[in-house]
Design an enzyme around this catalytic site. Structure first.
Site, PDB file in Angstrom:
ATOM      1  N   LYS A  12       0.857  -1.194   0.000  1.00 17.54           N
ATOM      2  CA  LYS A  12       0.000   0.000   0.000  1.00 17.54           C
ATOM      3  C   LYS A  12       0.888   1.236   0.000  1.00 17.54           C
ATOM      4  O   LYS A  12       2.054   1.219   0.392  1.00 17.54           O
ATOM      5  CB  LYS A  12      -0.944   0.028   1.205  1.00 17.54           C
ATOM      6  CG  LYS A  12      -0.267   0.026   2.582  1.00 17.54           C
ATOM      7  CD  LYS A  12       0.229   1.370   3.071  1.00 17.54           C
ATOM      8  CE  LYS A  12       0.847   1.279   4.471  1.00 17.54           C
ATOM      9  NZ  LYS A  12       1.576   2.508   4.857  1.00 17.54           N
ATOM     10  N   ASP A 137      -2.795  -1.190  10.334  1.00 15.75           N
ATOM     11  CA  ASP A 137      -2.916  -1.245   8.880  1.00 15.75           C
ATOM     12  C   ASP A 137      -3.561  -2.532   8.377  1.00 15.75           C
ATOM     13  O   ASP A 137      -3.908  -2.623   7.192  1.00 15.75           O
ATOM     14  CB  ASP A 137      -1.533  -1.120   8.227  1.00 15.75           C
ATOM     15  CG  ASP A 137      -0.983   0.297   8.263  1.00 15.75           C
ATOM     16  OD1 ASP A 137      -1.737   1.211   8.629  1.00 15.75           O
ATOM     17  OD2 ASP A 137       0.203   0.476   7.924  1.00 15.75           O
TER      18      ASP A 137
END
Length: 294
Positions: A12, A137
């Site tokens: 990401k 996350d």
């Protein structure tokens, strides 16, 4: 018990990252835009009947039981009460401490893969809840969507972002997240903005997207500062997360290839395409359709 499953664990980027406050428990309140990439690690899973969890690709300096993959598998065993286990093989491509979410993504892929192989059907909200206990996350990788995030990064709203090509550059240095959040030059009081304003690329005082951790990371690592200066010559380069990886959005794959040919041999760099839906979920959809047909 002869099922096998191979799945991606994508990286990401934090397209922007603002630190808007600090909670009483010491955690920082964030506003960020997560975008998934089409590049990352790959994990291979084979279920076991004896309940053992065996990670076959140990990483240097990471204890087997401390690895987020093993922790995710054991957490899922405990939450579900299953007696099954798994052999897991990791093909590691993402750098440690780079801010690309590699460990969190590996954990999320493990949760989703074993939920299927063990026939648990816990659902994404429950898996994301479990994942949050492993790291802030992990839920964005479980849900597998580009997202606007607040809190410590766990309050997610799916968004649709442009999907440019990126060059991602790792200067060969690992950055400690506690060192970043403890740094005296870290900005901790950026005024909050609305999601709509963030999606327009607007920040305080009309500046473009930015990462509030960047100044602290550059102080901690002259190598990162040097690499950022170099990459900024090609476009609006910035830091992702609290790690050492830098990225630059580009208009074409050809532009990315031209930059990669000029990267210093001491750095590691790759090109990737931004996604709004995770390659993990694309792969799971294909797996589910094939399972229904068999």
């Amino acid at each position: 018990m002869n099922a096998r499953l191979s799945l991606p664990a994508p990286a990401k980027l934090n397209r922007m990252l603002h630190i808007v406050g600090r909670r009483a428990d010491g955690y920082h309140e964030l506003q960020t835009l997560f975008q998934i990439l089409d590049r990352g690690d790959t994990l291979h899973f084979v279920p076991r009947e004896d309940g053992a969890i065996q990670l076959r690709s140990a990483m240097a300096g990471v204890d087997h039981e401390a690895n987020l993959i093993v922790r995710a598998a054991r957490l899922l065993q405990h939450a579900s009460g299953t007696s099954l286990g798994a052999d897991i093989h990791l093909e590691k491509r993402l750098p440690l401490g780079g801010g690309l979410g590699g460990g969190s993504s590996d954990a999320a892929t493990t949760l989703l893969a074993l939920d299927r192989l063990w026939s648990l059907s816990l659902g994404l909200p429950r898996l994301a809840e479990l994942g949050l206990s492993l790291g802030a996350d992990v839920p964005v990788f479980v849900y597998g969507r580009s997202a606007w995030a607040e809190g410590i990064g766990e309050r997610l709203t799916p968004v649709t972002l442009e999907t440019p090509w990126f060059v991602v550059l790792h200067p060969g240095e690992e950055i400690s997240t506690p060192a970043v959040f403890g740094h005296p030059e870290l900005t901790r009081n950026t005024p909050p903005i609305s999601m709509a304003r963030a999606l327009r690329g607007e920040a305080e005082q009309g500046r473009a997207w930015r990462n509030d951790c960047e100044a602290a990371v550059k102080r901690l690592s002259p190598k990162v500062a040097q690499a950022l200066d170099w990459l900024s010559a090609f476009g609006p380069a910035m830091l992702t997360g609290t790690g050492s990886c830098l990225f630059c959005p580009l208009t074409s794959e050809q532009q990315a290839d031209r930059i990669l040919r000029r990267v210093d041999s001491h750095w590691h760099a790759f090109k990737a395409r931004g996604c709004n839906t995770s390659p993990l979920h694309d792969a799971l959809d294909i797996h589910d359709k094939m399972s229904l047909m068999s």
